[in-house]
Design an enzyme around this catalytic site. Structure first.
Site, PDB file in Angstrom:
ATOM      1  N   CYS A   1      19.427 -62.378 -41.661  1.00 36.84           N
ATOM      2  CA  CYS A   1      20.470 -61.943 -42.604  1.00 36.84           C
ATOM      3  C   CYS A   1      19.899 -60.965 -43.630  1.00 36.84           C
ATOM      4  O   CYS A   1      19.152 -61.356 -44.519  1.00 36.84           O
ATOM      5  CB  CYS A   1      21.040 -63.185 -43.283  1.00 36.84           C
ATOM      6  SG  CYS A   1      22.064 -62.873 -44.723  1.00 36.84           S
TER       7      CYS A   1
ATOM      8  N   CYS B   1      20.704 -61.660 -47.266  1.00 42.01           N
ATOM      9  CA  CYS B   1      19.908 -62.808 -47.724  1.00 42.01           C
ATOM     10  C   CYS B   1      18.557 -62.344 -48.254  1.00 42.01           C
ATOM     11  O   CYS B   1      18.071 -62.827 -49.275  1.00 42.01           O
ATOM     12  CB  CYS B   1      19.682 -63.807 -46.589  1.00 42.01           C
ATOM     13  SG  CYS B   1      21.180 -64.565 -45.939  1.00 42.01           S
TER      14      CYS B   1
END
Length: 107
Positions: A32, A35
């Site tokens: 991600c 993230c």
């Protein structure tokens, strides 16, 4: 001063739900990109506010149970728990200012 601790499916109840302090949980995964972008911001917040709020991260790849129980549908998701209850939840990349505003009532 604080740091961001790792939490797992098996430690979530004790670390997050039974905490006497507010807990910000960062649900993330290694694939991600947002993230990875938000992680340094969470680290900064932990250093600045770690005495008032506990900051933890949960790898959703290795720990699928808690995200399923919490209804996590996108990453990154941040949840703020107070007395074992979610008081705010945010999904997607956020600025440091946005995160501080979300935490203000609990600092």
């Amino acid at each position: 001063m604080g740091s961001v601790a790792e939490v797992t499916d098996s430690t979530f109840d004790e670390v997050v739900l039974q905490s006497s302090k507010p807990v910000l949980v960062d649900y993330w995964a290694d694939w991600c990109s947002p993230c990875k972008q938000i992680a340094p911001i969470i680290d900064e917040l932990a250093a600045e506010y770690g005495d008032k709020v506990t900051f933890v991260k949960l790898d959703t790849n290795s720990n699928p149970q808690v995200p399923a129980q919490q209804g996590i549908m996108g990453l990154p998701t941040l949840q703020l728990f107070v007395d074992g209850t979610v008081v705010t939840s945010m999904t997607g990349g956020k600025t440091k200012a946005t995160l501080i505003r979300a935490l203000e009532d609990y600092l």
